[in-house]
Design a protein around this motif. Structure first.
Motif, mmCIF file in Angstrom:
data_model
loop_
_atom_site.group_PDB
_atom_site.id
_atom_site.type_symbol
_atom_site.label_atom_id
_atom_site.label_comp_id
_atom_site.label_asym_id
_atom_site.label_seq_id
_atom_site.Cartn_x
_atom_site.Cartn_y
_atom_site.Cartn_z
ATOM 1 N N MET A 72 0.860 -1.229 0.037
ATOM 2 C CA MET A 72 -0.093 0.352 -0.127
ATOM 3 C C MET A 72 0.920 0.947 0.327
ATOM 4 S SD MET A 72 -3.345 -0.355 0.218
ATOM 5 C CE MET A 72 -4.270 0.949 0.897
ATOM 6 N N ARG A 73 2.097 1.106 0.116
ATOM 7 C CA ARG A 73 2.862 2.337 -0.067
ATOM 8 C C ARG A 73 3.466 3.039 -1.521
ATOM 9 N NH1 ARG A 73 6.870 -0.727 2.249
ATOM 10 N NH2 ARG A 73 8.024 -0.148 1.471
ATOM 11 N N PHE A 74 2.560 1.812 -2.332
ATOM 12 C CA PHE A 74 3.375 2.144 -4.045
ATOM 13 C C PHE A 74 3.140 3.751 -4.003
ATOM 14 C CE2 PHE A 74 2.078 2.521 -8.178
ATOM 15 C CZ PHE A 74 3.424 2.046 -9.487
ATOM 16 N N ARG A 75 3.789 4.058 -5.131
ATOM 17 C CA ARG A 75 2.881 5.695 -5.689
ATOM 18 C C ARG A 75 2.851 5.490 -6.948
ATOM 19 N NH1 ARG A 75 4.933 10.981 -1.141
ATOM 20 N NH2 ARG A 75 3.545 9.470 0.407
ATOM 21 N N GLY A 76 2.444 5.727 -8.015
ATOM 22 C CA GLY A 76 2.467 6.204 -9.756
ATOM 23 C C GLY A 76 2.129 7.673 -9.743
ATOM 24 N N ARG A 77 1.139 7.421 -10.416
ATOM 25 C CA ARG A 77 -0.106 8.621 -10.602
ATOM 26 C C ARG A 77 -0.498 9.188 -9.593
ATOM 27 N NH1 ARG A 77 -0.760 5.994 -15.429
ATOM 28 N NH2 ARG A 77 0.911 7.135 -17.635
ATOM 29 N N ALA A 78 -0.541 8.060 -8.414
ATOM 30 C CA ALA A 78 -0.873 8.436 -6.600
ATOM 31 C C ALA A 78 -0.611 7.607 -5.510
ATOM 32 C CB ALA A 78 -3.062 8.236 -6.867
ATOM 33 N N ASP A 79 -1.026 8.424 -4.920
ATOM 34 C CA ASP A 79 -0.602 7.977 -3.399
ATOM 35 C C ASP A 79 -1.275 7.142 -2.983
ATOM 36 O OD1 ASP A 79 0.193 7.099 -1.138
ATOM 37 O OD2 ASP A 79 0.883 9.434 -0.428
ATOM 38 N N ARG A 80 -1.203 6.023 -2.840
ATOM 39 C CA ARG A 80 -2.424 4.506 -2.473
ATOM 40 C C ARG A 80 -2.472 4.831 -1.328
ATOM 41 N NH1 ARG A 80 -1.037 -0.949 -5.490
ATOM 42 N NH2 ARG A 80 -1.234 0.298 -6.602
ATOM 43 N N LEU A 81 -2.005 4.768 -0.406
ATOM 44 C CA LEU A 81 -2.569 5.522 0.721
ATOM 45 C C LEU A 81 -3.276 6.321 0.789
ATOM 46 C CD1 LEU A 81 -2.331 3.630 3.087
ATOM 47 C CD2 LEU A 81 -0.219 5.155 4.235
ATOM 48 N N GLY A 82 -2.617 7.101 0.304
ATOM 49 C CA GLY A 82 -3.633 8.889 0.050
ATOM 50 C C GLY A 82 -5.112 9.009 -0.756
ATOM 51 N N LEU A 83 -5.132 8.376 -1.632
ATOM 52 C CA LEU A 83 -6.243 7.639 -1.921
ATOM 53 C C LEU A 83 -7.050 6.857 -1.191
ATOM 54 C CD1 LEU A 83 -7.788 7.705 -4.887
ATOM 55 C CD2 LEU A 83 -7.035 5.460 -5.206
ATOM 56 N N ALA A 84 -6.134 6.100 -0.135
ATOM 57 C CA ALA A 84 -7.585 5.832 0.701
ATOM 58 C C ALA A 84 -7.780 6.130 2.052
ATOM 59 C CB ALA A 84 -6.997 4.128 1.383
ATOM 60 N N ALA A 85 -6.595 6.954 1.746
ATOM 61 C CA ALA A 85 -7.260 8.617 3.567
ATOM 62 C C ALA A 85 -8.756 9.411 2.153
ATOM 63 C CB ALA A 85 -5.869 8.992 3.371
ATOM 64 N N ALA A 86 -8.986 9.798 1.208
ATOM 65 C CA ALA A 86 -9.247 10.637 0.512
ATOM 66 C C ALA A 86 -10.798 9.718 0.544
ATOM 67 C CB ALA A 86 -9.212 10.735 -0.975
ATOM 68 N N PHE A 87 -11.167 8.469 0.524
ATOM 69 C CA PHE A 87 -12.222 8.057 0.214
ATOM 70 C C PHE A 87 -12.808 7.598 1.760
ATOM 71 C CE2 PHE A 87 -13.670 4.063 2.054
ATOM 72 C CZ PHE A 87 -14.501 3.952 0.892
ATOM 73 N N CYS A 88 -11.474 7.595 3.073
ATOM 74 C CA CYS A 88 -11.870 7.095 4.132
ATOM 75 C C CYS A 88 -12.595 8.598 4.701
ATOM 76 C CB CYS A 88 -11.571 7.027 4.973
ATOM 77 S SG CYS A 88 -10.702 5.555 4.937
ATOM 78 N N ALA A 89 -12.159 10.193 3.857
ATOM 79 C CA ALA A 89 -12.615 11.456 4.399
ATOM 80 C C ALA A 89 -14.389 11.328 3.674
ATOM 81 C CB ALA A 89 -11.608 12.011 4.138
ATOM 82 N N ALA A 90 -14.411 11.001 2.635
ATOM 83 C CA ALA A 90 -15.206 11.288 1.758
ATOM 84 C C ALA A 90 -16.381 10.335 2.476
ATOM 85 C CB ALA A 90 -15.677 11.089 0.019
#
Length: 285
Positions: A88-106
């Motif tokens: 889950m540390r993978f970073r490509g076009r997005a930060d995977r963990l940041g994507l999970a955090a954005a989902f949780c916030a919404a």
């Protein structure tokens, strides 16, 4: 960190009718004074003179008194279960963990706004007590717990701690979002999904188009296994890239098949959070 769209809520409804007497936003099991009209019953069945239906009473050939009964609205508890294994540390076009955090916030905002509870559990090889939030309707507490996911450490080589999360969810059915890249053994996926089968589960598959479109047709690429297998220099060519894509497509299709007995179809969340796409998925599956 990927940010959710301003004001974009996740709309959802559970597959079951929740019980309880607390007022909420979902069609419940109980009949009450508020909500959607359900039917009419005899006055002796529901002796409430405030809701006498005069027209229905006049139409009754037995001269009974009819009372309107309404379908009560009830809340549900929603939980985000987050995989914190090293991939889950993978970073490509997005930060995977940041994507999970954005989902949780919404999800936290969407749930608490309509009176539902939001809870969060995270795990790698063990259950992460430091990130655990029991379901709450307190908007600030839910938002803070969601934000902590973006800064969480991902060092484990498995997500076995999610079995403890499943045990803690025992009891009434809940709406559960299982968030991961699902790079687990098939046996682990099946075991975790079966442990959550009592609930209404939506797997959220985190992906990144850089893992596919970002691969060159020819050239040397250094691949890093985030879960401890080290780095490897690979010479890519069209046939190898094609096999790579075929294996990834087969992995997603296998995941879909593993989910069928226990959960909704997985939702693929790639590069950026899209509340509207997730809403469409939830309302059509």
């Amino acid at each position: 960190m990927s940010a959710p769209e301003d004001g974009a809520d996740i709309l959802y409804w559970p597959r079951w009718r929740p019980g309880g007497h607390r007022i909420g936003a979902h069609r419940g099991q109980q009949a009450g004074g508020l909500g959607t009209f359900r039917d009419t019953v005899g006055f002796l069945h529901l002796p409430d003179a405030r809701r006498i239906d005069i027209r229905a009473s006049l139409r009754d050939p037995f001269e009974g008194v009819a009372v309107r009964r309404f379908e009560a609205r009830s809340p549900v508890e929603t939980y985000a279960l987050i995989d914190l294994s090293a991939s889950m540390r993978f970073r490509g076009r997005a930060d995977r963990l940041g994507l999970a955090a954005a989902f949780c916030a919404a999800l936290a905002r969407s749930a608490t706004r309509i009176g539902d509870g939001f809870g969060l559990m995270a795990a790698d090889g063990v259950f992460r007590e430091d990130l655990y939030l029991p379901a709450t309707r307190h908007r600030a507490a839910a938002g803070l717990a969601a934000a902590r996911i973006g800064d969480a450490a991902c060092a484990g080589t498995s997500a076995e701690g999610l079995m403890e999360a499943a045990r803690r969810l025992a009891g009434r059915p809940k709406l559960v979002f299982l968030v991961s890249d699902f790079r687990w053994p098939e046996a682990t996926i099946t075991r975790i999904l079966s442990a959550l089968a009592l609930h209404d589960v939506t797997p959220v598959l985190l992906a990144d188009t850089a893992e596919d479109d970002g691969l060159p047709a020819f050239g040397l690429v250094e691949l890093d296994d985030l879960e401890g297998a080290g780095r490897r220099l690979v010479f890519l060519r069209p046939s190898l890239r094609r096999r790579w894509r075929q294996r990834e497509a087969a992995r997603i299709e296998t995941l879909r098949g593993l989910c069928t007995p226990f959960a909704r179809p997985p939702f693929r969340l790639a590069d950026r959070f899209d509340a509207e796409a997730l809403t469409r998925h939830l309302l059509t599956t």
